[in-house]
Design a protein around this motif. Structure first.
Motif, short mmCIF file in Angstrom:
data_model
loop_
_atom_site.label_atom_id
_atom_site.label_comp_id
_atom_site.label_asym_id
_atom_site.label_seq_id
_atom_site.Cartn_x
_atom_site.Cartn_y
_atom_site.Cartn_z
N ARG A 1 -76.42 68.91 -33.92
CA ARG A 1 -76.84 70.01 -34.78
C ARG A 1 -76.53 71.31 -34.08
NH1 ARG A 1 -80.72 65.66 -34.30
NH2 ARG A 1 -80.27 64.45 -36.12
N PRO A 2 -76.42 72.43 -34.71
CA PRO A 2 -76.65 72.61 -36.12
C PRO A 2 -75.58 72.03 -37.04
CG PRO A 2 -75.94 74.66 -35.13
CD PRO A 2 -76.15 73.68 -34.02
N ASP A 3 -74.33 71.99 -36.61
CA ASP A 3 -73.33 71.59 -37.59
C ASP A 3 -72.24 70.72 -36.98
OD1 ASP A 3 -71.77 71.23 -39.72
OD2 ASP A 3 -70.95 73.24 -39.77
N GLY B 1 -69.96 58.75 -39.85
CA GLY B 1 -71.06 59.65 -39.52
C GLY B 1 -70.99 60.29 -38.15
N ASP B 2 -72.10 60.91 -37.76
CA ASP B 2 -72.22 61.58 -36.46
C ASP B 2 -71.85 60.66 -35.32
OD1 ASP B 2 -73.08 63.94 -37.45
OD2 ASP B 2 -75.20 63.52 -37.15
N ASP C 1 -76.06 54.97 -39.71
CA ASP C 1 -75.94 56.30 -39.14
C ASP C 1 -77.08 57.16 -39.67
OD1 ASP C 1 -75.06 58.41 -37.73
OD2 ASP C 1 -73.38 58.89 -39.03
N VAL C 2 -78.19 57.08 -38.98
CA VAL C 2 -79.41 57.78 -39.39
C VAL C 2 -80.14 58.14 -38.11
CG1 VAL C 2 -80.79 55.67 -39.63
CG2 VAL C 2 -81.33 57.65 -41.05
N ILE D 1 -88.89 58.94 -41.80
CA ILE D 1 -87.78 58.51 -40.96
C ILE D 1 -86.84 59.71 -40.83
CG2 ILE D 1 -85.82 56.93 -40.73
CD1 ILE D 1 -87.42 54.88 -42.37
N PRO E 1 -80.62 63.81 -40.87
CA PRO E 1 -79.89 64.86 -40.16
C PRO E 1 -80.72 66.12 -39.92
CG PRO E 1 -78.61 64.01 -42.02
CD PRO E 1 -79.98 63.44 -42.14
N GLU E 2 -81.89 66.22 -40.56
CA GLU E 2 -82.70 67.43 -40.42
C GLU E 2 -83.33 67.56 -39.04
OE1 GLU E 2 -83.50 64.81 -42.08
OE2 GLU E 2 -85.55 64.21 -41.63
N ARG F 1 -88.24 69.07 -38.21
CA ARG F 1 -88.43 69.11 -39.66
C ARG F 1 -89.09 67.84 -40.17
NH1 ARG F 1 -85.71 73.39 -42.22
NH2 ARG F 1 -84.19 74.38 -40.84
N ARG G 1 -73.09 57.90 -43.98
CA ARG G 1 -74.24 58.54 -43.37
C ARG G 1 -75.46 58.51 -44.27
NH1 ARG G 1 -74.92 64.27 -40.39
NH2 ARG G 1 -73.91 65.13 -42.21
N VAL G 2 -76.61 58.22 -43.67
CA VAL G 2 -77.87 58.19 -44.39
C VAL G 2 -78.49 59.59 -44.32
CG1 VAL G 2 -80.13 57.12 -44.56
CG2 VAL G 2 -78.19 55.80 -43.67
N LEU H 1 -80.51 69.84 -47.18
CA LEU H 1 -79.53 69.53 -46.13
C LEU H 1 -78.16 70.09 -46.52
CD1 LEU H 1 -80.30 65.79 -45.28
CD2 LEU H 1 -80.58 67.75 -43.76
N PHE I 1 -75.47 70.97 -43.57
CA PHE I 1 -75.50 69.81 -42.69
C PHE I 1 -74.40 68.80 -43.03
CE2 PHE I 1 -79.82 70.90 -41.32
CZ PHE I 1 -79.75 70.54 -40.00
N ARG J 1 -70.55 67.39 -44.10
CA ARG J 1 -69.14 67.65 -43.88
C ARG J 1 -68.40 67.53 -45.21
NH1 ARG J 1 -70.97 64.93 -39.41
NH2 ARG J 1 -70.61 62.91 -40.33
#
Lengths: 285, 285
Positions: free
Chosen positions: A83-85, A109-110, A172-173, A187, A190-191, A195, B183-184, B203, B208, B210
């Protein structure tokens, strides 16, 4: 190209938060030479002020040429890079990889982005190391860190939370959840953790909880099979403040697999707010 | 006490939303006699206006004595009973069960509360039935319901989402998630689907996501092993509006295991907003 050999400094690629400086200080105290490269857009003002250089938001080209000049013994990623992006990676890597390959990576994902970044560094011959090698004393130990100890009910929630995160490993969570009793209140997506804690707080305020759920636990653990050299779950003093605001009884992290940012202050804060801070047995890895 | 025999009306215990009336109309059209008991605090004004009686917020004593007078062939729960405040069960059941037993139930989650409520009805000899028996035509069919059809990428997200919800089955947590690519973005907690969609929207607004994640899918499915007579995941026109606001490409529900509230209007809304609405193959149950 790249850097081989066993001498040379530790190159710290610095993301967000104060952790990069904490790590640099720790390494200096242990007699290691360090160099810091700050990622603009991620690295804080304090980190940038102490950095040897800075590059644009995850600028892969700039990073690689800095590393080549620096000739490090090893490279480590410190601080938040998700994060942030994380999407900013797109611009950085588009110069280096084919657009088709990029699109494929970005549809994932990330986790895949970080894996791609690591792959790129290693392709160029740099040795990427994690905290387990560099400064294991910054990882959470097992057991209670402060004066409070989790009761049986909280330990039950911790167990369920760890199992939940384990089951989520292949997705990907996030790497964190809030539980109260057997119930999963939130759960992390991405926040981010702060948050998510605000959400748990809102649930409580809106009366979603029952009486035995007055407490609750924040549980954090890395995914099973995750590359432990990057992006370990981290907690710090602010996590304690937000956990207390959400009415939780405490915080549990996977021992040996989570970073405690500024341990002294984090433990002091936990004690002051009446929270337990607990290193739960690492998973059978 | 209780009601046996194969004649007698269908007793509808009505929670929140308009679904109880939809079901009553459907049963009436099929020539079944119905009686509606509205739970104050859950049932809408429209439902209460048509109900034969109403009782306090999940008042177990009142419910049982009404059922005994009504002598139904079978009993069904319709509409939301988890929210706004499942904790209200506490007051209702405290009159009937021992406080120790209650505390044990309440330390567990919503799922256990519903199971306890069902157990109580069945103990008293009432036959509890679900939509599969009463009105299977209200359940989502397989395949695309509107004019839009999910593309390959969306079907990939749906597959991952269904697998995610399956893995979450053993935990007391929501029955829905939002995915974009692999991505979740969000997993539903006690806050419910609409608030989770608001989170996905935030988000997106905060950047957040892509580029390949412009779309995204809301996925809903009941837990594996869940009692399908109660609390099936439901969608309706409002779900479509909130999914569109969150920038999603569509909505997928487990076919045969999810309720579509007001199907005609829901499909019309999906078509108008350019969303797909898809019944994904039910799990191997």
């Amino acid at each position: 190209m790249g850097a081989e050999g066993s001498s040379g400094p530790v190159a710290i690629l610095a993301g967000s938060g104060e952790f990069p400086l904490l790590l640099a200080d720790r390494l200096a105290a242990a007699g290691r030479e360090t160099r810091i490269l700050a990622f603009r857009g991620f690295a804080s003002r304090a980190v940038r002020a102490r950095a040897d250089a800075s590059v644009g938001l995850l600028d892969a080209k700039g990073t690689l040429s800095w590393l080549e000049r620096c000739g490090p013994d090893c490279v480590t990623l410190a601080g938040g890079l998700r994060r942030p992006d994380p999407g900013a990676l797109l611009d950085a890597y588009s110069a280096l990889r084919s657009r088709a390959e990029l699109r494929a990576i970005l549809a994932r994902g990330d986790d895949n982005l970080l894996r791609a970044a690591i792959g790129l560094l290693e392709e160029r011959g740099f040795r990427l190391v994690g905290l387990t090698d560099l400064a294991p004393e910054l990882l959470a130990p097992a057991g209670a860190l402060g004066t409070r100890v989790p009761d049986e009910a909280s330990l039950g929630s911790v167990r369920i939370g760890m199992e939940l995160l384990r089951k989520l490993s292949s997705f990907d969570v996030g790497q964190a959840a809030v539980l109260a009793g057997d119930r999963v209140l939130a759960i992390e997506g991405p926040e981010g953790t702060d948050r998510m804690l605000a959400r748990a707080r809102a649930l409580r305020r809106r009366g979603f909880l029952r009486r035995p759920e007055r407490g609750g636990v924040l549980v954090k653990a890395p995914k099973e099979g995750q590359d432990l050299r990057v992006d370990l779950p981290a907690i710090g003093p602010r996590t304690m403040v937000n956990a207390a605001r959400a009415g939780l009884s405490g915080v549990a992290v996977a021992s040996g697999l989570s970073v405690v940012l500024d341990r002294a202050e984090t433990v002091r804060m936990a004690d002051r707010l009446g929270l337990f801070l607990f290193g739960a047995a690492g998973r059978g890895t």
